[in-house]
Design an enzyme around this catalytic site. Structure first.
Site, PDB file in Angstrom:
ATOM      1  N   HIS A 143      10.940 -15.262   5.422  1.00 45.09           N
ATOM      2  CA  HIS A 143      10.895 -15.131   3.966  1.00 45.09           C
ATOM      3  C   HIS A 143      10.725 -13.662   3.596  1.00 45.09           C
ATOM      4  O   HIS A 143       9.812 -12.989   4.078  1.00 45.09           O
ATOM      5  CB  HIS A 143       9.732 -15.948   3.401  1.00 45.09           C
ATOM      6  CG  HIS A 143       9.602 -15.832   1.907  1.00 45.09           C
ATOM      7  ND1 HIS A 143      10.597 -16.232   1.044  1.00 45.09           N
ATOM      8  CD2 HIS A 143       8.604 -15.333   1.136  1.00 45.09           C
ATOM      9  CE1 HIS A 143      10.216 -16.008  -0.199  1.00 45.09           C
ATOM     10  NE2 HIS A 143       9.015 -15.458  -0.172  1.00 45.09           N
ATOM     11  N   GLY A 161       5.290 -13.524  -5.877  1.00 48.15           N
ATOM     12  CA  GLY A 161       4.802 -12.772  -7.018  1.00 48.15           C
ATOM     13  C   GLY A 161       4.284 -11.390  -6.697  1.00 48.15           C
ATOM     14  O   GLY A 161       3.746 -10.706  -7.575  1.00 48.15           O
ATOM     15  N   LYS A 164       8.457  -8.342  -4.527  1.00 47.79           N
ATOM     16  CA  LYS A 164       9.495  -8.027  -3.541  1.00 47.79           C
ATOM     17  C   LYS A 164      10.855  -7.823  -4.203  1.00 47.79           C
ATOM     18  O   LYS A 164      11.557  -6.850  -3.918  1.00 47.79           O
ATOM     19  CB  LYS A 164       9.578  -9.145  -2.493  1.00 47.79           C
ATOM     20  CG  LYS A 164       8.315  -9.384  -1.706  1.00 47.79           C
ATOM     21  CD  LYS A 164       8.512 -10.428  -0.625  1.00 47.79           C
ATOM     22  CE  LYS A 164       8.828 -11.797  -1.209  1.00 47.79           C
ATOM     23  NZ  LYS A 164       7.698 -12.349  -1.989  1.00 47.79           N
ATOM     24  N   SER A 165      11.235  -8.760  -5.068  1.00 48.77           N
ATOM     25  CA  SER A 165      12.560  -8.682  -5.693  1.00 48.77           C
ATOM     26  C   SER A 165      12.665  -7.497  -6.646  1.00 48.77           C
ATOM     27  O   SER A 165      13.703  -6.827  -6.714  1.00 48.77           O
ATOM     28  CB  SER A 165      12.868  -9.986  -6.435  1.00 48.77           C
ATOM     29  OG  SER A 165      12.917 -11.076  -5.539  1.00 48.77           O
ATOM     30  N   ASP A 182      15.412 -13.555  -0.013  1.00 45.43           N
ATOM     31  CA  ASP A 182      14.678 -14.815   0.110  1.00 45.43           C
ATOM     32  C   ASP A 182      14.649 -15.388   1.521  1.00 45.43           C
ATOM     33  O   ASP A 182      13.572 -15.722   2.026  1.00 45.43           O
ATOM     34  CB  ASP A 182      15.229 -15.865  -0.856  1.00 45.43           C
ATOM     35  CG  ASP A 182      14.313 -17.063  -0.968  1.00 45.43           C
ATOM     36  OD1 ASP A 182      13.104 -16.859  -1.199  1.00 45.43           O
ATOM     37  OD2 ASP A 182      14.791 -18.198  -0.815  1.00 45.43           O
ATOM     38  N   ARG A 251      -6.931   6.286   6.663  1.00 47.83           N
ATOM     39  CA  ARG A 251      -6.448   7.280   5.705  1.00 47.83           C
ATOM     40  C   ARG A 251      -5.466   8.236   6.376  1.00 47.83           C
ATOM     41  O   ARG A 251      -4.547   8.753   5.738  1.00 47.83           O
ATOM     42  CB  ARG A 251      -7.638   8.067   5.135  1.00 47.83           C
ATOM     43  CG  ARG A 251      -8.526   7.285   4.203  1.00 47.83           C
ATOM     44  CD  ARG A 251      -7.859   7.068   2.860  1.00 47.83           C
ATOM     45  NE  ARG A 251      -7.602   8.320   2.164  1.00 47.83           N
ATOM     46  CZ  ARG A 251      -8.460   8.906   1.347  1.00 47.83           C
ATOM     47  NH1 ARG A 251      -9.637   8.343   1.122  1.00 47.83           N
ATOM     48  NH2 ARG A 251      -8.155  10.037   0.743  1.00 47.83           N
TER      49      ARG A 251
END
Length: 316
Positions: A143, A161, A164-165, A182, A251
């Site tokens: 995915h 949510g 990514k897209s 996807d 860091r």
């Protein structure tokens, strides 16, 4: 994911390229071979006629048919029986040579597919071996959004949510290319190579919340879409519940690691998603950093070495 191929599927996929003709054993079209485990003793996928260690697809060239003709009647019958008994996926005769009547009759009786091609034996061997190896190679669907960034394959992952897209859309506007959204499919085509492709159903498409499904090829042009790419890096987006407090070492080196995909450990860089962070720029920087590391250039290691040298010089 288990993969397999039948004699009919292989014939249909290679018929035009190899000019194949199906001359006997048509009822064996449902014969099937499946992807096997990594076992050195398993039969080869395709090869010249071998009675002792039979191949899944037995190729009969000029020399093989001449050898059959040199046998007496009893030896010839026993040899053909051995060829048929191991139930190969198919027999393939090269150079448009005529099919021996007894071999054709045995193929029909045992429902063993028998093909003829005008190609030379080594051409049949190369094409069939490559095609079978690709078709039966281990594969998995992950995915995420798979893209080409600075000429390397980068898989963007994260929870639903996480953006990514939206990140993929921003990267497309900056000149990078989409492979699959996807559900990209990855195939291990070599011990150290994962080839990523897009399922036919999702070809050229990118789903963005609020906009719906976008056709990337229509919006950005043909050059914005890539058919396949080797997976070299995974960028994982995470949404921390609180402000992260990385250690001093993190860091310096960043949050990097690896993810096991099939038999390979793929480098992974984690990017926290927070307001005000430009994820497109960070993803480009992560990709450039990965490219530098593959060339043996590690800025964090260089800084640590400089710091150590400075402390040594100042130590009385």
């Amino acid at each position: 994911m288990n993969t397999s191929i039948t004699a009919r599927e292989l014939f249909d996929q290679q018929r035009d390229k190899l000019a194949l003709r199906w001359v006997a054993g048509q009822k064996g079209e449902h014969r099937e071979i499946q992807a096997g485990s990594n076992n050195a003793r398993r039969p080869s996928l395709a090869g010249y006629l071998n009675v002792i260690y039979p191949n899944k697809v037995q190729i009969l060239g000029t020399e093989e048919l001449a050898w059959l003709d040199s046998l007496d009647a009893r030896q010839r019958w026993e040899t053909i029986e051995k060829i048929i008994q191991v139930q190969p996926l198919a027999l393939a005769i090269s150079k448009n040579q005529s099919c021996p009547e007894d071999l054709g009759a045995a193929a029909d009786e045992s429902n063993t597919p028998l093909w003829i091609s005008p190609k030379r034996g080594h051409e049949l061997l190369n094409h069939l071996s490559y095609h079978l190896a690709r078709t039966l190679a281990p594969r998995v669907t992950l995915h995420g959004v798979f893209m080409e960034i600075y000429s390397i394959g980068v898989l963007i992952t994260g929870e639903a949510g996480s953006g990514k897209s939206e990140l993929a859309l921003e990267l497309l506007s900056r000149g990078h290319r989409l492979v699959a959204d996807d559900a990209p499919e990855f195939t291990q085509i070599a011990p150290d190579v994962l080839d990523g492709t897009c399922p036919e159903l999702l070809q050229d498409l990118l789903e963005v919340r609020g906009l719906g499904v976008l056709n990337v090829r229509d919006m950005f042009g043909d050059t914005a879409v890539k058919k396949n790419k080797y997976l070299r890096l995974i960028v994982h987006l995470t949404r921390p519940m609180t402000e992260p407090t990385p250690s001093g070492y993190e860091r310096l080196t960043g949050d990097s690691g690896s993810r096991h995909v099939l038999d390979l450990d793929v480098p992974l860089i984690t990017l926290p998603v927070m307001p005000g962070r430009n994820l497109a720029v960070l993803t480009e920087a992560a990709t450039r950093l990965h490219i530098l590391r593959t060339k043996g250039i590690d800025p964090a290691a260089m800084f640590i070495a400089r710091h150590s040298n400075l402390l040594e010089r100042r130590t009385p």
